[in-house]
Design a protein around this motif. Structure first.
Motif: not given
Length: 145
Positions: A40, A84, A98
């Protein structure tokens, strides 16, 4: 797994409320797997908010359920559910996902790895906040409880 950030700033900070700090202490954040692959990443991410919510979640101990950074959290600046997310899976592991990076979802992390990642992330942020003339004590579970 580890949380990293760079370009820590409080450029948009205008007030002195906890909510102002949570959403306006920002950095370019990345969540990396053990091989260093990016799971991420986001620019100008509310890094203080993430750290405080992770600490609060991890301190819940046996009562700990899934972690989801979204608009249901105190001070959250997110309107999307699952920005998240960590879900418990068999063997005491946690599964990352995510909504913004579904192609990178599915990474598993052990409880020990998660504890270390959350602790290291929080400690680094505490060490870096004084450079912005901010109190390192802001990085605490109590900030969002």
């Amino acid at each position: 797994m580890r949380f990293e950030y760079e370009n820590l700033n409080a450029d948009d900070l205008r007030g002195a409320t906890v909510l102002e700090y949570l959403v306006n202490v920002e950095a370019d954040v990345r969540l990396l797997d053990d091989a260093g692959e990016v799971l991420y990443s986001e620019s100008d991410f509310p890094v203080l908010e993430l750290a405080c919510h992770l600490l609060a979640w991890w301190q819940d101990g046996a009562e700990r359920g899934p972690f989801t950074l979204d608009d249901t959290m105190v001070g959250s600046s997110f309107s999307e559910p699952g920005v998240i997310r960590f879900d418990p899976v068999d063997g005491g592991q946690w599964l990352f996902s995510s909504v913004f990076h579904p192609d990178r979802s599915g990474y598993r992390v052990t409880a020990a790895e998660m504890a270390a990642a959350v602790s290291e992330f929080a400690e680094r942020l505490r060490a870096d906040l004084p450079a912005l003339r901010l109190d390192p004590a802001l990085v605490a579970a109590e900030t969002v409880r």
